[in-house]
Design an enzyme around this catalytic site. Structure first.
Site, PDB file in Angstrom:
ATOM      1  N   GLN A  92      -2.228  -0.058  -7.718  1.00  0.00           N
ATOM      2  CA  GLN A  92      -2.049  -1.453  -7.356  1.00  0.00           C
ATOM      3  C   GLN A  92      -1.570  -1.537  -5.915  1.00  0.00           C
ATOM      4  OE1 GLN A  92       1.317  -3.083  -9.275  1.00  0.00           O
ATOM      5  NE2 GLN A  92       0.871  -5.206  -8.766  1.00  0.00           N
ATOM      6  N   GLY A  93      -2.248  -2.325  -5.082  1.00  0.00           N
ATOM      7  CA  GLY A  93      -1.838  -2.520  -3.693  1.00  0.00           C
ATOM      8  C   GLY A  93      -1.370  -3.937  -3.472  1.00  0.00           C
ATOM      9  N   SER A 122       2.640  -4.781  -2.935  1.00  0.00           N
ATOM     10  CA  SER A 122       3.817  -4.792  -2.060  1.00  0.00           C
ATOM     11  C   SER A 122       3.486  -4.217  -0.694  1.00  0.00           C
ATOM     12  CB  SER A 122       4.945  -3.968  -2.679  1.00  0.00           C
ATOM     13  OG  SER A 122       5.381  -4.552  -3.872  1.00  0.00           O
ATOM     14  N   SER A 124       2.393   3.298  -7.371  1.00  0.00           N
ATOM     15  CA  SER A 124       2.373   4.422  -8.316  1.00  0.00           C
ATOM     16  C   SER A 124       0.938   4.879  -8.518  1.00  0.00           C
ATOM     17  CB  SER A 124       2.927   4.007  -9.678  1.00  0.00           C
ATOM     18  OG  SER A 124       4.175   3.402  -9.521  1.00  0.00           O
ATOM     19  N   GLU A 158       1.253  -7.539 -16.361  1.00  0.00           N
ATOM     20  CA  GLU A 158       2.245  -6.484 -16.170  1.00  0.00           C
ATOM     21  C   GLU A 158       3.470  -6.785 -17.016  1.00  0.00           C
ATOM     22  OE1 GLU A 158       4.221  -6.300 -12.348  1.00  0.00           O
ATOM     23  OE2 GLU A 158       4.568  -4.160 -12.592  1.00  0.00           O
ATOM     24  N   GLU A 206      17.316  -9.758  -9.449  1.00  0.00           N
ATOM     25  CA  GLU A 206      17.624 -11.047  -8.808  1.00  0.00           C
ATOM     26  C   GLU A 206      16.470 -12.033  -9.015  1.00  0.00           C
ATOM     27  OE1 GLU A 206      18.024  -8.046  -7.471  1.00  0.00           O
ATOM     28  OE2 GLU A 206      20.198  -7.965  -7.252  1.00  0.00           O
TER      29      GLU A 206
END
Lengths: 386, 325
Positions: A127-128, A130, A162, A245, A369
């Site tokens: 997964q790209g 962030s 990952s 997810e 958060e």
């Protein structure tokens, strides 16, 4: 209300348990975790065995090669995998995120091309999303894509990815409109990780292992057909991915916590625990049961109404903090031996590794958060902070 | 696996919430007319022949409404000890009970009759002197009984195990009702009260503690409902579930009330606002029966699979009752 398995669920569980006993390779059982366990060929073979036995993509529709099974089967599968201390299917990102997104937004050609190799572990996905400047605030994505003679040309950098070092494909969120800001002007692409201009650099973590990667894209040419959704409509597609997810995560985490608490109890029996430690062990067992039954409530609502119950939104938040406490308590029970590492440490350094790894739990897949703000605003209905 | 309520159970909750909002101090006869006193009592005795899951719905709602009366003491504490003819009276609303399990007896001001544990059985205590004590939680006074004559033998002491898990679970459910009500007050206040030009719920120093409060409440509620289902079905895990539920829910209710008091600021600290009464019920639940510390000590023994000579704390120890004094 019936908390026992139905006869049909019990039969599925029984068959699965027997299958796991007979098929989990000894060298993969009870691994302390980490990325390195995925690198060898035995993980592909294990994933293939899961697929051949019909346990890959349990809840995927049958037309895409899945099991067409209800979510309860997926929950049972994850519980039993954890109980057997068996590793997951290597296609975690493909099965849980890329696949469902392709089913929702892909063309018939996409579905025919990409879905089956995810199940059989012939192709691995990463997964790209962030970036260095876009973490919790994903709308800050800057990796660019511009359409040029039938191709998107991609330039930029992704991080915390990952499986990227093993992957064949990447679901990539890019900014296609350089004039745009925030949620507009984003485009969601399927990118071949073997294409020229893709470079993967492993990121060494607090544990000393490299589980995540940076991915650099330099003039990477992506066929225009590899588009999911519309040009400029990438945000909506990305939200579908993240929904999946978080949707499938709860039971995997609960099952992992059950295993962790079981190991903690075994450790306390083995090494002894004082009165204060015993109180904390009991607390963690209670917390684990609470996560388990909260997931059951949310799953039951999903089965009945098609929407998961709101209480499901707390699973990841609670699990991450519980895993941090459990692993630290284990180190406390180990006493001075907690300072040792790897093969010099008791149990091969399992607890030392797990404790360090747990610090990532409250950061990855939604920081605590962000998750608290989601509960406050979307579940409790408090006024929005932004 | 299905962890949802039936439409009938949802309707019961709706009925309870509406009725208790309109009738904050219902009589025992009113509860009987609604069918609440006979929920789990057999049809042929005038009850509804339902289970502890339906009673669980009522415990949660009665807790949130800070109901003052002998429902907990009759239904959770005494019912397992009552023979058929006395159960029929409970269903009919002509008798309510309390059980002296320890020196401090709940609902002594409202319960019609008193049972005591003595020797190997549970007996009715006839014409005892009742002294109702001043308690922090005015919605559930405690008292002491003195004197009286040992009357009819109601049950064998073996029902104490059932009484133990029912009362722990009922307390956990009440605690969830209390916490829900307290959180509602806080969320409503944080959504309307303005300071520094914004509604205070915008500030994460306010909203994140409320998210934590919701989290604690839902975790405890999952345990309390698990325990309720265990009690209803006689599941082998019932003692563990009941201990986990009470340990967790009492603590959560106290914590949620404390967060809510803080969020309401000065208003939450006043006698006028309902919050202090919810808080005192939460504290009362935590101190009544086995404490969280004791319950977790017992759980640790079970989890670590140790042999013990001590009786498990989920079975309440017979109480020393002053007789003939």
């Amino acid at each position: 209300m019936e908390l026992r398995d139905t006869p049909e669920e019990a039969s599925f569980r029984g068959d699965l348990r027997t299958w796991l006993e007979e098929n989990v390779p000894a060298e993969l059982r009870g691994h302390r975790g980490g990325a390195a366990r995925f690198d060898g060929p035995e993980m592909r073979a294990w994933s293939r065995a899961l697929y051949d036995a019909g346990y890959a993509g349990l809840t995927w529709p049958e037309e895409y090669g899945g099991g067409g099974a209800p979510y309860t089967h997926q929950a049972i599968f994850l519980e039993e995998i954890a109980r057997a201390e068996a590793p997951p299917h290597i296609g975690v990102i493909g099965l849980g995120m890329a696949g469902p997104t392709i089913m929702a937004y892909g063309t018939e050609e996409h579905k025919a091309r990409y879905l089956a190799p995810i199940l059989s572990a012939e192709e691995i996905w990463c997964q790209g999303f962030s970036e260095p400047g876009a973490g919790s605030d994903l709308a800050g994505v800057r990796t660019s894509s511009r359409l040029e003679d039938g191709h998107f040309v991609v330039d930029g950098q992704k991080v915390w990815s990952s499986f990227a070092h093993l992957s064949d494909w990447c679901i990539l969120l890019t900014r296609s409109d350089p004039e745009s800001t925030r949620h507009a002007g984003l485009t969601y692409l399927i990118v071949n990780m073997h294409a020229p201009g893709v470079e993967v650099r492993p990121l060494t973590q607090i544990t000393g292992e490299a589980e995540f990667n940076e991915i650099f894209f330099t003039g990477v040419r992506v066929p225009a057909d590899n588009l999911l959704g519309e040009v400029g409509g990438g945000w909506q597609v990305a939200m579908t991915t993240l929904l999946h997810e978080r949707g499938t995560l709860g039971f995997a985490l609960q099952a992992a916590l059950e295993m962790q608490v079981r190991k903690l109890i075994a450790l306390a029996r083995d090494r002894g625990a004082d009165q204060l430690q015993r109180d904390r062990i009991a607390r963690e067992w209670i917390e684990m049961q609470a996560v388990r039954f909260t997931n059951y409530r949310s799953l039951s609502a999903l089965m009945k109404t098609g929407l998961p119950g709101p209480e499901g939104s707390i699973s990841k938040l609670v699990w991450s903090e519980a895993n941090q406490r459990v692993t630290k308590l284990a180190l406390e029970i180990l006493g001075p031996d907690a300072a040792l590492a790897d093969d010099n440490a008791p149990y091969g350094g399992y607890w030392q590794y797990q404790q360090l790894r747990s610090r990532g739990n409250t950061i990855e897949a939604g920081t605590s958060e962000v998750l608290r703000s989601i509960v406050a605003e979307r579940v409790l209905g408090l006024p929005k902070s932004r | 696996m299905d962890f949802t309520f039936t439409p009938e159970q949802d309707a019961l909750r709706e009925q309870a919430r509406e009725f208790l909002a309109a009738n904050p101090e219902p009589s025992w006869a009113q509860l009987s007319e609604l069918g609440w006193t006979g929920v789990s009592i057999a049809d042929e005795l005038g009850g509804a022949g339902l289970t502890f899951v339906e009673e669980a719905v009522l415990f949660e709602e009665l807790g949130g409404a800070l109901y003052h009366g002998p429902y907990f003491s009759t239904i959770a504490l005494t019912l397992p000890a009552l023979p058929s003819d006395l159960r029929a009276e409970v269903a009919a609303g002509t008798a309510s009970w309390t059980l002296a399990l320890g020196p401090l007896v709940p609902d002594l001001d409202t319960a019609d009759r008193v049972a005591v544990v003595g020797g190997d059985g549970i007996f009715e205590l006839e014409s005892p002197e009742r002294e109702v004590l001043t308690t922090n939680d005015q919605s559930r006074p405690l008292g002491v009984v003195r004197g009286g004559q040992s009357g009819r033998r109601l049950a064998d002491a073996s029902v104490l195990a059932e009484i133990g898990v029912r009362s722990l679970t009922a307390l956990a459910l009440e605690a969830c009702g209390v916490a829900r009500r307290a959180l509602e007050h806080a969320v409503e206040y944080a959504s309307t009260r303005e300071q520094f030009g914004k509604r205070i719920g915008v500030y994460q120093a306010v909203s994140h503690p409320l998210a934590n409060a919701y989290t604690r409440l839902e975790l405890s509620r999952s345990l309390a409902l698990w325990a309720a289902w265990c009690v209803a079905t006689g599941d082998p895990e019932t003692p563990l579930a009941a201990a986990a539920a009470k340990s967790s829910a009492a603590e959560s209710a106290v914590a949620v009330c404390e967060t809510s008091i803080q969020v309401l600021g000065g208003i939450g600290f006043t006698w006028e606002h309902e919050l202090h009464r919810l808080y005192k019920r939460a504290l009362g639940i935590e101190s009544f029966g086995a404490s969280g510390t004791r319950l977790r000590a017992e759980l640790a023994v079970a989890l670590l699979n140790e042999k013990t000579e001590e009786a498990p704390v989920t079975t309440p120890a017979p109480a020393p009752v002053e007789q003939g004094g």
